[in-house]
Design a protein around this motif. Structure first.
Motif, PDB file in Angstrom:
ATOM      1  N   GLN A 197      34.292  14.582  14.704  1.00  0.00           N
ATOM      2  CA  GLN A 197      34.637  14.983  13.133  1.00  0.00           C
ATOM      3  C   GLN A 197      36.077  14.719  13.011  1.00  0.00           C
ATOM      4  OE1 GLN A 197      32.689  18.743  11.775  1.00  0.00           O
ATOM      5  NE2 GLN A 197      32.375  18.743  14.249  1.00  0.00           N
ATOM      6  N   PRO A 198      36.771  14.736  11.807  1.00  0.00           N
ATOM      7  CA  PRO A 198      38.123  14.486  11.771  1.00  0.00           C
ATOM      8  C   PRO A 198      39.024  15.489  12.479  1.00  0.00           C
ATOM      9  CG  PRO A 198      37.140  14.583   9.270  1.00  0.00           C
ATOM     10  CD  PRO A 198      36.139  14.942  10.635  1.00  0.00           C
ATOM     11  N   GLN A 199      38.530  16.755  12.728  1.00  0.00           N
ATOM     12  CA  GLN A 199      39.219  17.565  13.770  1.00  0.00           C
ATOM     13  C   GLN A 199      38.931  17.359  15.091  1.00  0.00           C
ATOM     14  OE1 GLN A 199      36.737  18.123  11.368  1.00  0.00           O
ATOM     15  NE2 GLN A 199      35.553  20.178  11.929  1.00  0.00           N
ATOM     16  N   SER A 200      38.220  16.270  15.558  1.00  0.00           N
ATOM     17  CA  SER A 200      37.729  16.263  17.000  1.00  0.00           C
ATOM     18  C   SER A 200      39.173  15.894  17.903  1.00  0.00           C
ATOM     19  CB  SER A 200      36.844  15.067  17.162  1.00  0.00           C
ATOM     20  OG  SER A 200      35.628  15.410  16.485  1.00  0.00           O
ATOM     21  N   PHE A 202      39.687  14.046  20.824  1.00  0.00           N
ATOM     22  CA  PHE A 202      39.510  13.216  21.995  1.00  0.00           C
ATOM     23  C   PHE A 202      40.588  13.096  23.214  1.00  0.00           C
ATOM     24  CE2 PHE A 202      36.870  11.666  18.317  1.00  0.00           C
ATOM     25  CZ  PHE A 202      35.671  11.272  19.033  1.00  0.00           C
ATOM     26  N   THR A 203      41.750  13.264  22.567  1.00  0.00           N
ATOM     27  CA  THR A 203      42.699  13.083  23.830  1.00  0.00           C
ATOM     28  C   THR A 203      42.839  14.261  24.726  1.00  0.00           C
ATOM     29  OG1 THR A 203      43.956  11.512  22.340  1.00  0.00           O
ATOM     30  CG2 THR A 203      45.249  12.744  24.284  1.00  0.00           C
ATOM     31  N   PHE A 204      42.668  15.507  23.997  1.00  0.00           N
ATOM     32  CA  PHE A 204      42.595  16.594  24.855  1.00  0.00           C
ATOM     33  C   PHE A 204      41.337  17.050  25.517  1.00  0.00           C
ATOM     34  CE2 PHE A 204      41.852  21.454  24.422  1.00  0.00           C
ATOM     35  CZ  PHE A 204      43.028  21.707  25.332  1.00  0.00           C
ATOM     36  N   ALA A 205      40.138  16.673  24.937  1.00  0.00           N
ATOM     37  CA  ALA A 205      39.001  16.617  25.593  1.00  0.00           C
ATOM     38  C   ALA A 205      39.081  15.609  26.863  1.00  0.00           C
ATOM     39  CB  ALA A 205      37.911  16.034  24.785  1.00  0.00           C
ATOM     40  N   CYS A 206      39.524  14.464  26.681  1.00  0.00           N
ATOM     41  CA  CYS A 206      39.532  13.878  28.040  1.00  0.00           C
ATOM     42  C   CYS A 206      40.550  14.377  29.160  1.00  0.00           C
ATOM     43  CB  CYS A 206      40.068  12.298  27.810  1.00  0.00           C
ATOM     44  SG  CYS A 206      38.884  11.370  26.765  1.00  0.00           S
ATOM     45  N   ASP A 232      36.168   8.384  13.678  1.00  0.00           N
ATOM     46  CA  ASP A 232      35.527   9.515  14.151  1.00  0.00           C
ATOM     47  C   ASP A 232      34.574   9.283  15.276  1.00  0.00           C
ATOM     48  OD1 ASP A 232      37.218  11.293  12.783  1.00  0.00           O
ATOM     49  OD2 ASP A 232      35.515  11.119  11.163  1.00  0.00           O
ATOM     50  N   CYS A 233      34.176   8.071  15.540  1.00  0.00           N
ATOM     51  CA  CYS A 233      33.100   7.718  16.697  1.00  0.00           C
ATOM     52  C   CYS A 233      33.953   6.940  17.731  1.00  0.00           C
ATOM     53  CB  CYS A 233      32.097   6.931  16.024  1.00  0.00           C
ATOM     54  SG  CYS A 233      30.608   6.523  16.975  1.00  0.00           S
ATOM     55  N   ARG A 234      33.619   7.259  18.905  1.00  0.00           N
ATOM     56  CA  ARG A 234      34.332   6.820  20.138  1.00  0.00           C
ATOM     57  C   ARG A 234      33.410   6.801  21.194  1.00  0.00           C
ATOM     58  NH1 ARG A 234      37.321   6.379  16.501  1.00  0.00           N
ATOM     59  NH2 ARG A 234      39.487   7.203  16.300  1.00  0.00           N
ATOM     60  N   VAL A 235      33.671   5.835  22.127  1.00  0.00           N
ATOM     61  CA  VAL A 235      32.849   5.725  23.370  1.00  0.00           C
ATOM     62  C   VAL A 235      33.800   6.091  24.383  1.00  0.00           C
ATOM     63  CG1 VAL A 235      31.792   4.542  25.141  1.00  0.00           C
ATOM     64  CG2 VAL A 235      31.153   4.107  22.825  1.00  0.00           C
ATOM     65  N   VAL A 236      33.578   7.271  25.177  1.00  0.00           N
ATOM     66  CA  VAL A 236      34.353   7.620  26.385  1.00  0.00           C
ATOM     67  C   VAL A 236      34.007   7.007  27.838  1.00  0.00           C
ATOM     68  CG1 VAL A 236      35.577   9.617  27.566  1.00  0.00           C
ATOM     69  CG2 VAL A 236      35.243   9.693  25.062  1.00  0.00           C
ATOM     70  N   ASN A 249      30.604  20.894  27.008  1.00  0.00           N
ATOM     71  CA  ASN A 249      31.502  21.548  26.213  1.00  0.00           C
ATOM     72  C   ASN A 249      31.900  20.988  24.828  1.00  0.00           C
ATOM     73  OD1 ASN A 249      32.662  23.869  28.094  1.00  0.00           O
ATOM     74  ND2 ASN A 249      32.519  21.831  29.319  1.00  0.00           N
ATOM     75  N   SER A 250      30.918  20.051  24.512  1.00  0.00           N
ATOM     76  CA  SER A 250      31.233  19.354  23.303  1.00  0.00           C
ATOM     77  C   SER A 250      31.797  20.247  22.197  1.00  0.00           C
ATOM     78  CB  SER A 250      29.906  18.595  22.850  1.00  0.00           C
ATOM     79  OG  SER A 250      28.805  19.435  22.669  1.00  0.00           O
ATOM     80  N   SER A 251      31.158  21.376  21.781  1.00  0.00           N
ATOM     81  CA  SER A 251      31.604  22.090  20.562  1.00  0.00           C
ATOM     82  C   SER A 251      32.718  22.561  20.629  1.00  0.00           C
ATOM     83  CB  SER A 251      30.376  23.438  20.712  1.00  0.00           C
ATOM     84  OG  SER A 251      30.559  24.279  21.684  1.00  0.00           O
ATOM     85  N   ARG A 252      33.412  22.643  21.849  1.00  0.00           N
ATOM     86  CA  ARG A 252      34.776  23.229  22.143  1.00  0.00           C
ATOM     87  C   ARG A 252      35.741  22.019  21.316  1.00  0.00           C
ATOM     88  NH1 ARG A 252      37.280  23.805  27.949  1.00  0.00           N
ATOM     89  NH2 ARG A 252      35.561  25.259  28.004  1.00  0.00           N
ATOM     90  N   TYR A 253      35.066  20.826  21.699  1.00  0.00           N
ATOM     91  CA  TYR A 253      36.124  19.745  20.951  1.00  0.00           C
ATOM     92  C   TYR A 253      35.777  19.099  19.350  1.00  0.00           C
ATOM     93  CZ  TYR A 253      37.207  20.097  25.815  1.00  0.00           C
ATOM     94  OH  TYR A 253      37.517  20.619  27.130  1.00  0.00           O
ATOM     95  N   HIS A 254      34.762  19.847  19.052  1.00  0.00           N
ATOM     96  CA  HIS A 254      34.441  19.424  17.570  1.00  0.00           C
ATOM     97  C   HIS A 254      33.521  18.297  17.405  1.00  0.00           C
ATOM     98  CE1 HIS A 254      36.661  23.055  15.973  1.00  0.00           C
ATOM     99  NE2 HIS A 254      37.810  22.323  16.615  1.00  0.00           N
TER     100      HIS A 254
END
Length: 383
Positions: A197-200, A202-206, A232-236, A249-254
């Motif tokens: 989502q716009p508030q996701s 990604f950098t902090f999650a990684c 708002d769509c990425r492949v990690v 922990n996906s909900s933590r990062y929206h």
């Protein structure tokens, strides 16, 4: 694009083989050197960029080449009725040392999914789809102004654009695929598709996923964005433990949705560094030329400038993120009210069309897919 250049693009299938020392294969009988044909037959004033400038955008076309993950058993069946496709697969089998057509048509899926097999299979199926498109709608090839390919699809785009001959490009893909397969087997790793989502974050999650791996005793853990697909769509990509942490922990990062991809390793990260030297070596051994049409690089989304640039970025692409969203913006950016070119996805699957729809709905309205599973009519303009 001039008719002469269009004919030159058709000749890449039967291009010259690799330079001595690059491999031991030979081109099929009657091979044509596309580069020589262009030099001898096409005056400078008829080069594609200048000719394309005389056409309205709506008359031009763009070709998109899919990457690994689009493979499916049966691909190629819808192409065999078209001129030279069987010969194309026969030439590929001589380069690869196994029957690629048999594997593509009948599998098994587990064998086709192996990195060492699926990258050459997608590469050849995509270029065979170009042959079908040329047969059904030759004007699309004649009016092509740009191409782009996702990951291994970038090699197919460059072969289509005349930057490499078919046999050389396939040999480079073979070396790349085998090296990436080997790197994947060195450490448990993978790729995670994340719809955010716009508030996701990604950098902090990684970052937190890497810190989690360190608590497990993993040295120098890898977890980073490997593919930028659409907003708002990425492949990690990274260590499996890192990706499992993100899923838990996906909900933590929206994150709205996560899904593990059926691939063997953390592609487009530094875990693929063992593949760099073999690929760079073969790219130096083959003849790379200036593309006849604009080809956009995965590494930065910009068009390639010259052969040295191609060699450098193709090698770097293995350990760098695929900036596909940025490529779509670069390809389709235009003034309001300007027509969009016709876009054709050539190869298995329609994933690139779905991504284009999310990146640029107006450009997608002129999108078509060239079917590779079953024979069909000429691809139209209604998705």
């Amino acid at each position: 694009m001039s008719v002469r250049v269009a004919r030159t693009l058709r000749a890449w299938v039967w291009g010259a083989g690799c330079r001595r020392g690059a491999s031991n294969f030979r081109p099929p009988p009657g091979a044509v050197d596309a580069a020589a044909l262009l030099r001898d037959a096409t005056p400078a004033e008829e080069r594609p960029r200048e000719a394309a400038a005389r056409r309205r955008p709506g008359q031009c076309s763009v070709l998109l080449f899919p990457g690994q993950g689009s493979q499916v058993v049966g691909m190629g069946r819808g192409l065999l009725r078209y001129p030279r496709v069987r010969e194309l697969y026969a030439a590929a089998s001589r380069v690869l040392g196994y029957d690629l057509l048999e594997l593509s048509l009948r599998g098994p899926q587990e064998a086709l999914d192996r990195t060492a097999h699926c990258q050459p299979a997608v590469f050849v199926a995509s270029l065979a789809a170009v042959e079908k498109l040329q047969h059904l709608q030759p004007a699309v090839i004649e009016n092509c102004v740009a191409a782009a390919g996702f990951s291994v699809g970038e090699f197919a785009a460059l072969v289509f654009a005349g930057a490499m001959e078919f046999s050389e490009g396939l040999y480079a893909v073979k070396v790349r695929a085998e090296a990436m397969q080997g790197a994947s087997e060195a450490v448990p790793s993978g790729m995670l598709s994340v719809l955010g989502q716009p508030q996701s974050k990604f950098t902090f999650a990684c970052l937190e996923a890497r810190e989690h791996c360190e608590t497990l005793g993993i040295e120098n853990p890898v977890c980073e964005v490997a593919n930028y697909l659409f907003p708002d769509c990425r492949v990690v990509s990274g260590h499996l433990e890192a990706l499992q942490f993100l899923q838990k922990n996906s909900s933590r990062y929206h994150f709205r949705r996560t899904r593990m991809l059926p691939v063997s390793g953390a592609f487009h990260t530094r875990l693929m560094e063992p593949a760099l030297e073999p690929l760079a070596r073969v790219l130096q051994a083959i003849d790379v030329k200036q593309p006849l049409v604009s080809v956009h690089a995965n590494v930065d989304g910009h068009p390639y400038r010259h052969p040295k640039h191609i060699r450098k970025l193709l090698a770097r692409q293995v350990v760098s993120p695929v900036k596909w969203e940025q490529t779509m913006h670069a390809l389709y950016e235009r003034k309001k009210g300007t027509e969009f070119p016709k876009t054709f996805e050539v190869g298995p699957g329609k994933q690139l069309g779905a991504i284009l729809k999310s990146c640029n709905l107006q450009a997608w309205r002129s999108y078509s897919h060239v079917e590779v599973l079953e024979a069909d009519e000429a691809p139209g303009q209604d998705p």
